[in-house]
Design an enzyme around this catalytic site. Structure first.
Site, PDB file in Angstrom:
ATOM      1  CB  CYS A   1      -0.926  -0.023   1.215  1.00  0.00           C
ATOM      2  SG  CYS A   1      -1.962   1.437   1.324  1.00  0.00           S
TER       3      CYS A   1
ATOM      4  CB  CYS B   1      -0.503   2.520   4.050  1.00  0.00           C
ATOM      5  SG  CYS B   1      -1.948   1.792   3.302  1.00  0.00           S
ATOM      6  CG  ASP B   2       3.307   1.165   4.498  1.00  0.00           C
ATOM      7  OD1 ASP B   2       2.853   1.691   5.533  1.00  0.00           O
ATOM      8  OD2 ASP B   2       3.144  -0.034   4.231  1.00  0.00           O
TER       9      ASP B   2
END
Ligand code: NDP
Length: 308
Positions: free
Chosen positions: A133, A136-137
């Protein structure tokens, strides 16, 4: 036989939010957490884009906060894996092993699972440079070099997103072309710091305790096959997701990729009294906040259905 007004399957942001709303509406919901309590989010390192946590939050803590919030209003949260369902008729039946529960409404929030290549080194470096992701990261790889695997729209979207943060982004594509839509391809080709490695497959990730590189093979099996090594700090999988809908395939309408079909952003499925929330019905956004919002909608609709 045990009976509940509302049974929720799944414990990601969608399931827990549905449990918060359903319990506050006095539906006394029972929630089964499934294989991965806390859901997909717990595979990331830190959540920085969920509103209300200005300093960011550790995913297990955020999911535990949601869980406790649901319990505060009386949600009955149980560990257990739903193994079979009968959803037609006004009373639904849900099996958890040998145990059967009857429910007036069911909220399916079983999520989706990111696909991985199946390499041992993906597991070895889980949470240490491997992610599925970028939204997200990606932030943790600012000014660093990363690789994105895949040639579809998600891979292109993630690569262009990461290109805005990172020094350099490799795209590792197994075919000699991208599968993504023209517009996404153009974005990739117009971005200077993305390099597309066509006809490359990943053999393994390398590094001391964290991802520092990847060994690739170019044109495997062809006369000009060769080994290629790239230095990277992060390895992002974007080879698709599989919605966790195997249990429902016989009764609930699914699209060609297996996602539950809902219409106009509403949680209703083709079966009365059965609602879908979160990634299980969302191939596009797949964010914790959108999943939570859809869990809220599902609980509100379950309440309306029961009143109606
Ligand atoms: P896709 O299935 O479209 O693409 C998956 C990609 O991963 C393909 O390039 C595929 O390669 C590659 N791949 C699959 N398995 C492997 C493997 N084992 N090794 C290497 N590469 C592999 O998935 P997406 O998640 O990209 O998209 C899903 C759906 O969501 C699509 O319909 C897409 O259009 C849509 N979407 C739309 C967006 C938008 O409109 N903004 C954004 C994101 C997704 P190959 O081509 O060789 O099969």
């Amino acid at each position: 036989m045990e009976h509940t007004k509302c049974l929720i399957i799944g414990s990601g942001p969608a399931g827990y939010t549905a449990a918060i709303y359903a319990s506050r509406a006095n539906l006394a919901p029972i929630l089964y957490e499934g294989l991965q309590p806390g859901g997909q989010l717990t595979t990331t390192t830190e959540v920085e884009n969920f509103p209300g946590y200005p300093e960011g939050v550790e995913p297990f803590r955020m999911m535990d906060d949601m869980r406790r919030q649901a319990q505060r209003f009386g949600a009955d949260i149980r560990s257990g894996i739903v193994t079979r369902v009968e959803l037609t008729g006004s009373v639904k039946k849900i099996w958890v092993g040998d145990e059967v529960i009857e429910a007036d409404t069911v909220i399916i929030a079983t999520g989706a699972s990111a696909r991985y290549l199946g390499l041992q080194s993906e597991k070895d470096y889980a949470g240490k440079g491997v992610s599925a992701c970028a939204t997200c990261d990606g932030f943790f790889y600012r000014k660093k070099t990363v690789a994105v695997v895949g040639g579809g729209d998600t891979a292109c979207e993630e690569a262009t997103y990461l290109a805005g943060l990172c020094k350099k982004v490799y795209m590792i594509v197994r075919k000699p072309y991208l599968r993504a839509s023209e517009i996404m391809q153009k974005r990739v080709f117009d971005t200077e710091n993305i390099e597309v490695l066509f006809e490359h497959n990943t053999l393994r990730l390398t590094g001391e305790g964290k991802v520092e590189g990847a060994d690739l093979v170019y044109r495997k099996g062809e006369p000009d096959e060769k080994m290629v090594h790239i230095d990277i700090d992060g390895f992002f999988l974007a080879i698709g997701h599989t919605p966790n809908t195997q249990l429902f395939a016989d009764v609930i309408e699914l699209d060609h990729e297996g996602y539950i079909v809902t219409h106009d952003g509403r949680p209703q499925t083709n079966v009365e009294g059965v609602f879908a929330a979160g990634d299980v019905a969302d191939p596009l956004y797949r964010q914790a906040v959108t999943a939570a919002a859809s869990g809220c909608k599902a609980a509100i609709e379950a309440e309306r259905y029961l009143k109606g």
